[in-house]
Design a protein around this motif. Structure first.
Motif, short mmCIF file in Angstrom:
data_model
loop_
_atom_site.label_atom_id
_atom_site.label_comp_id
_atom_site.label_asym_id
_atom_site.label_seq_id
_atom_site.Cartn_x
_atom_site.Cartn_y
_atom_site.Cartn_z
N UNK A 1 0.85 -1.19 0.00
CA UNK A 1 0.00 0.00 0.00
C UNK A 1 0.88 1.24 0.00
N UNK A 2 0.66 2.11 -0.97
CA UNK A 2 1.44 3.34 -1.06
C UNK A 2 1.00 4.33 0.01
N UNK A 3 -0.33 4.47 0.20
CA UNK A 3 -0.88 5.39 1.18
C UNK A 3 -1.88 4.65 2.06
N UNK A 4 -1.97 5.06 3.28
CA UNK A 4 -2.98 4.52 4.17
C UNK A 4 -3.92 5.66 4.55
N UNK A 5 -5.22 5.43 4.41
CA UNK A 5 -6.23 6.42 4.73
C UNK A 5 -7.01 5.98 5.96
N UNK A 6 -7.60 6.92 6.64
CA UNK A 6 -8.44 6.62 7.78
C UNK A 6 -9.87 6.94 7.37
N UNK A 7 -10.77 5.93 7.47
CA UNK A 7 -12.16 6.17 7.09
C UNK A 7 -12.90 6.86 8.24
N UNK A 8 -14.22 7.13 8.03
CA UNK A 8 -15.00 7.88 9.03
C UNK A 8 -15.20 7.11 10.33
N UNK A 9 -14.91 5.79 10.33
CA UNK A 9 -15.00 5.00 11.56
C UNK A 9 -13.66 4.89 12.29
N UNK A 10 -12.60 5.45 11.70
CA UNK A 10 -11.29 5.40 12.32
C UNK A 10 -10.46 4.21 11.92
N UNK A 11 -10.90 3.43 10.92
CA UNK A 11 -10.16 2.26 10.46
C UNK A 11 -9.22 2.63 9.32
N UNK A 12 -8.07 1.96 9.22
CA UNK A 12 -7.14 2.20 8.12
C UNK A 12 -7.60 1.47 6.86
N UNK A 13 -7.58 2.16 5.74
CA UNK A 13 -7.98 1.56 4.46
C UNK A 13 -6.99 2.02 3.39
N UNK A 14 -7.07 1.35 2.20
CA UNK A 14 -6.23 1.76 1.09
C UNK A 14 -6.98 2.61 0.08
N UNK A 15 -8.28 2.85 0.32
CA UNK A 15 -9.07 3.71 -0.57
C UNK A 15 -9.25 5.07 0.09
N UNK A 16 -9.18 6.13 -0.72
CA UNK A 16 -9.34 7.46 -0.14
C UNK A 16 -10.77 7.67 0.39
N UNK A 17 -10.94 8.52 1.40
CA UNK A 17 -12.27 8.74 1.98
C UNK A 17 -13.18 9.52 1.03
N UNK A 18 -14.49 9.37 1.25
CA UNK A 18 -15.49 10.06 0.45
C UNK A 18 -15.53 11.53 0.87
N UNK A 19 -15.30 12.46 -0.07
CA UNK A 19 -15.28 13.88 0.31
C UNK A 19 -16.62 14.40 0.82
N UNK A 20 -17.72 13.73 0.46
CA UNK A 20 -19.03 14.19 0.92
C UNK A 20 -19.23 13.93 2.41
N UNK A 21 -18.47 13.04 3.00
CA UNK A 21 -18.60 12.73 4.42
C UNK A 21 -17.67 13.57 5.30
N UNK A 22 -16.97 14.54 4.70
CA UNK A 22 -16.03 15.37 5.43
C UNK A 22 -16.78 16.29 6.39
N UNK A 23 -16.26 16.43 7.61
CA UNK A 23 -16.88 17.27 8.63
C UNK A 23 -15.93 18.41 8.96
N UNK A 24 -16.44 19.64 8.89
CA UNK A 24 -15.64 20.81 9.23
C UNK A 24 -15.73 21.06 10.73
N UNK A 25 -14.58 21.31 11.36
CA UNK A 25 -14.53 21.58 12.80
C UNK A 25 -13.83 22.91 13.00
N UNK A 26 -14.46 23.78 13.78
CA UNK A 26 -13.87 25.08 14.09
C UNK A 26 -12.79 24.89 15.13
N UNK A 27 -11.58 25.38 14.86
CA UNK A 27 -10.45 25.17 15.75
C UNK A 27 -10.66 25.84 17.11
N UNK A 28 -11.38 26.97 17.15
CA UNK A 28 -11.60 27.65 18.43
C UNK A 28 -12.57 26.90 19.33
N UNK A 29 -13.37 25.99 18.76
CA UNK A 29 -14.35 25.25 19.57
C UNK A 29 -13.70 24.11 20.35
#
Length: 151
Positions: A42-70
């Motif tokens: 595996x060239x790259x290891x990705x972390x899916x939305x459950x926290x598991x390592x995978x070889x496929x990139x994550x789905x961009x639609x499931x991305x969650x924005x977090x405010x750093x000040x919060x």
């Protein structure tokens, strides 16, 4: 004529040693060939939305924005108790006190709980059956009575 210094047993041991060396070399070559067949892994290891390592990139639609000040760094503050008349000073009675050893026990008049007290936490001199006021503090083996005063 001189007799040969190498015995039959020495010759056999040498043959075994050479045979082992050849086998080890063959295994090494086989491992290298197997690694080339598999590729480099595996060239790259990705972390899916459950926290598991995978070889496929994550789905961009499931991305969650977090405010750093919060994000709070540190220990959260304790919420105030609901009792408006909460008083850290408690009242109790000395059930046992050994002045030579410098420790004793105080029974809380409200909850009837027994608390350890040490001479280092005393403000006034106390003795058994004295009515005292005290505050609680977390100790090594539980809650300790500190700032103990006679009433």
């Amino acid at each position: 004529m001189a007799k040969s210094q190498q015995t039959f047993n020495k010759i056999e041991k040498e043959k075994k040693r050479l045979k082992k060396r050849e086998e080890k070399q063959k295994k090494k070559i086989a491992r290298k060939a197997e690694a080339k067949e598999k590729g480099e892994g595996i060239q790259f290891a990705y972390v899916d939305h459950n926290g598991n390592l995978t070889d496929t990139p994550p789905d961009p639609s499931m991305k969650v924005e977090i405010d750093a000040e919060s994000i709070e760094i540190g220990i959260p503050k304790k919420a105030d108790t609901d009792d408006a008349d909460f008083d850290p000073v408690r009242k109790g009675k000395v059930s046992f006190y050994d002045s030579s050893k410098g420790f004793g026990f105080i029974i809380d008049t409200e909850t009837q709980e027994k608390f350890f007290t040490h001479v280092s936490g005393l403000i006034d001199e106390i003795s058994e059956n004295d009515k005292v006021s005290f505050e609680l503090e977390k100790g090594m083996k539980g809650m300790n009575a500190v700032r103990v005063k006679k009433i």
